[in-house]
Design a protein around this motif. Structure first.
Motif, PDB file in Angstrom:
ATOM      1  N   GLU A 102       0.826  -1.214   0.000  1.00  0.00           N
ATOM      2  CA  GLU A 102       0.000   0.000   0.000  1.00  0.00           C
ATOM      3  C   GLU A 102       0.858   1.262   0.000  1.00  0.00           C
ATOM      4  O   GLU A 102       0.475   2.285  -0.578  1.00  0.00           O
ATOM      5  CB  GLU A 102      -0.959  -0.005   1.197  1.00  0.00           C
ATOM      6  CG  GLU A 102      -0.342   0.285   2.552  1.00  0.00           C
ATOM      7  CD  GLU A 102       0.283  -0.934   3.191  1.00  0.00           C
ATOM      8  OE1 GLU A 102       0.711  -0.844   4.349  1.00  0.00           O
ATOM      9  OE2 GLU A 102       0.319  -1.990   2.535  1.00  0.00           O
ATOM     10  N   TYR A 118      -7.285  -0.897  -5.032  1.00  0.00           N
ATOM     11  CA  TYR A 118      -6.868  -1.740  -3.911  1.00  0.00           C
ATOM     12  C   TYR A 118      -7.432  -1.234  -2.584  1.00  0.00           C
ATOM     13  O   TYR A 118      -7.732  -2.029  -1.680  1.00  0.00           O
ATOM     14  CB  TYR A 118      -5.342  -1.805  -3.833  1.00  0.00           C
ATOM     15  CG  TYR A 118      -4.727  -2.782  -4.799  1.00  0.00           C
ATOM     16  CD1 TYR A 118      -4.591  -4.127  -4.475  1.00  0.00           C
ATOM     17  CD2 TYR A 118      -4.287  -2.362  -6.052  1.00  0.00           C
ATOM     18  CE1 TYR A 118      -4.027  -5.023  -5.353  1.00  0.00           C
ATOM     19  CE2 TYR A 118      -3.724  -3.264  -6.954  1.00  0.00           C
ATOM     20  CZ  TYR A 118      -3.598  -4.589  -6.604  1.00  0.00           C
ATOM     21  OH  TYR A 118      -3.051  -5.483  -7.483  1.00  0.00           O
ATOM     22  N   GLY A 136     -11.209  -2.376  -1.947  1.00  0.00           N
ATOM     23  CA  GLY A 136     -11.364  -3.795  -1.624  1.00  0.00           C
ATOM     24  C   GLY A 136     -12.762  -4.294  -1.916  1.00  0.00           C
ATOM     25  O   GLY A 136     -13.275  -4.180  -3.034  1.00  0.00           O
ATOM     26  N   GLU A 137     -13.429  -4.841  -0.889  1.00  0.00           N
ATOM     27  CA  GLU A 137     -14.771  -5.395  -1.066  1.00  0.00           C
ATOM     28  C   GLU A 137     -15.828  -4.324  -1.269  1.00  0.00           C
ATOM     29  O   GLU A 137     -16.975  -4.660  -1.590  1.00  0.00           O
ATOM     30  CB  GLU A 137     -15.122  -6.254   0.156  1.00  0.00           C
ATOM     31  CG  GLU A 137     -14.213  -7.463   0.341  1.00  0.00           C
ATOM     32  CD  GLU A 137     -14.591  -8.272   1.561  1.00  0.00           C
ATOM     33  OE1 GLU A 137     -15.503  -7.822   2.291  1.00  0.00           O
ATOM     34  OE2 GLU A 137     -13.989  -9.337   1.785  1.00  0.00           O
TER      35      GLU A 137
END
Length: 480
Positions: A211, A264, A267-268
């Motif tokens: 990250e 990224y 995410g979900e």
């Protein structure tokens, strides 16, 4: 949970304080305000055109010249001309700098010898800064005016779209002071973003934290865009001019890095259609940027700006999903971007209220960008630390549960062992009693030393077996 809320509160307070400081600093007038120069008479007129004017057209008496007051003028044309008449009514030489306070694509200084206009100085994107009279990020040209004399010249403006005619005449000492301050501001912002880029890159590679590597890519793309827009790259690479494709390339860097970073990050919170939209936008961005190397660079830049708006909308949908899911990590990162977003919104509003840029106002968005990048870096580090802490607590709870299960299993094993030994003792009770009875009979019937010794050995071993099984001597009541 309490620590997360506490950090969120600190983040909100820091963001609000930073925004207030940025707005306060960028709304303060210049410490060296532009003021009339004693003994200098200035007259400025302007004219616009849809094509580049020749010297004959500039000196044509039929051409319409309009008076230009102090406010900046935005004209929807590709060419504009500002005609200056300067008169030195004083008794000493004047060293003057003529500057356009707002950047355009190209500006040239046309001197007049009484008959024709000739290009004396040039500055802008297509001109290397090494060829400019003053290596500055804004178009600025020197003028020397002896006492009791006057001069006439024209500033020629060219831009791909609207032109901002915003000229100003200043004393050389005042201009160099302000130019030095502005140069220091640009270098400070660029150096700070560069330090963040290197810090995130080194930390990400050394600590295996992807990250932070993605964050370094994002900060580098923003640095590249800022350096291009502020013309710092022209100053650094003084022998090179800006290529037309450099503009869409800088936008493309921002778009691709944003797609990677937010893809990224969410995410979900991103649905499949959002991820596919980012992949398609990234592919189109790369393709159009490659096309801009061969032509239509500014058209490609317009399309990429539309892509940027679509990217922002997709991110906002992801933020709404994160808010419904109460994803603190995503919401904190987006909160860290708030100073940059808010300064951009304030910039849009202020442009309509007060178009003229004042001291530091031209870098309001840059200050907001720098402050947001710092907050995002801190928030990313804090988020990873919180996740690591939660992982440690989770592993500790799992270890404690495993220990409880192990102790419970050991207790069950001990109980089973006791039960097994009890069953075995019960099963061996009758045979042992028979063994002891038979040995007793042998000892009574036979007095042979060999038999007696064998009988004693049998009694000893049988007693050991009985003791191991929890039995007692038959003479004391038999087995337990």
């Amino acid at each position: 949970m309490r620590k997360s809320l506490s950090f969120t509160a600190v983040l909100v307070g820091t963001a609000i304080l930073g925004i207030a400081v940025i707005l306060a600093v960028t709304l303060i007038p210049s410490p060296v305000p532009s003021k009339p120069i004693p003994g200098l008479g200035v007259s400025v007129e302007y004219s616009v055109s849809d094509h580049r004017l020749s010297s004959a057209e500039l000196t044509d008496n039929a051409r319409v010249w309009r008076s230009l007051d102090g406010a900046p003028l935005t004209v929807p044309s590709q060419y504009a001309y500002a005609r200056f008449s300067l008169t030195n009514a004083g008794d000493s030489d004047m060293a003057l700098i003529v500057q356009n306070d707002t950047r355009n694509y190209y500006t040239s200084f046309l001197s007049f010898d009484g008959r024709v206009y000739t290009t004396r100085f040039r500055q802008g994107d297509p001109v290397p800064s090494g060829e400019s009279p003053l290596r500055h990020i804004r178009a600025a040209f020197p003028v020397s005016l002896p006492p009791g004399t006057s001069t006439q010249f024209v500033l020629e403006y060219m831009n791909e779209r609207d032109i901002v005619v915003d000229p100003d005449v200043r004393e050389a000492t005042q201009w160099f002071t302000e130019a030095g301050i502005e140069r220091d501001i640009v270098i400070f912002i660029s150096a700070s973003v560069l330090c963040l880029t290197l810090m995130n890159l080194i930390a990400g590679l050394a600590l295996f934290r992807p990250e932070l590597v993605r964050m370094s890519f994002l900060t580098f793309s923003l640095l590249f865009f800022f350096a291009r827009q502020s013309r710092l790259l022209l100053v650094i690479f003084s022998s090179q001019a800006y290529a037309p494709w450099l503009y869409p390339l800088s936008i493309a860097f921002e778009l691709v890095s944003a797609h990677i970073f937010f893809g990224y990050l969410m995410g979900e919170n991103f649905r499949p259609w959002q991820r596919w939209a980012y992949r398609i936008l990234s592919a189109l961005t790369v393709f159009l940027t490659a096309v801009s190397f061969f032509g239509a660079a500014y058209t490609v830049a317009d399309v990429l700006n539309v892509f940027a708006m679509i990217t922002l909308l997709i991110v906002l949908v992801g933020v709404l999903t994160a808010a419904r899911r109460r994803d603190a990590a995503v919401l904190q990162i987006m909160l860290a971007f708030a100073p940059w977003i808010l300064t951009m919104a304030v910039e849009i509003v202020i442009i309509y209220i007060k178009p003229r840029q004042i001291f530091l106002a031209d870098y309001r968005q840059a200050f907001g960008m720098l402050f947001s990048l710092i907050l995002v870096t801190v928030t990313s580090i804090r988020t990873r630390e919180r996740e690591a802490g939660e992982r440690i607590l989770r592993l500790g709870a799992e270890l404690a549960e495993a220990r409880r299960c192990q102790e419970a299993n050991e207790g069950k094993i001990r109980e089973e062992r006791v039960k097994y030994r009890s069953r075995l003792a019960a099963d061996c009770e009758a045979p042992l009693v028979g063994i002891f009875a038979a040995v007793g009979t042998l000892q009574r019937e036979y007095s042979d030393p060999g038999v007696v010794a064998a009988a004693d050995l049998i009694v000893t071993e049988a007693s050991r077996i009985g003791d191991a099984l929890g039995s007692r001597d038959p003479s004391k009541g038999g087995l337990a």
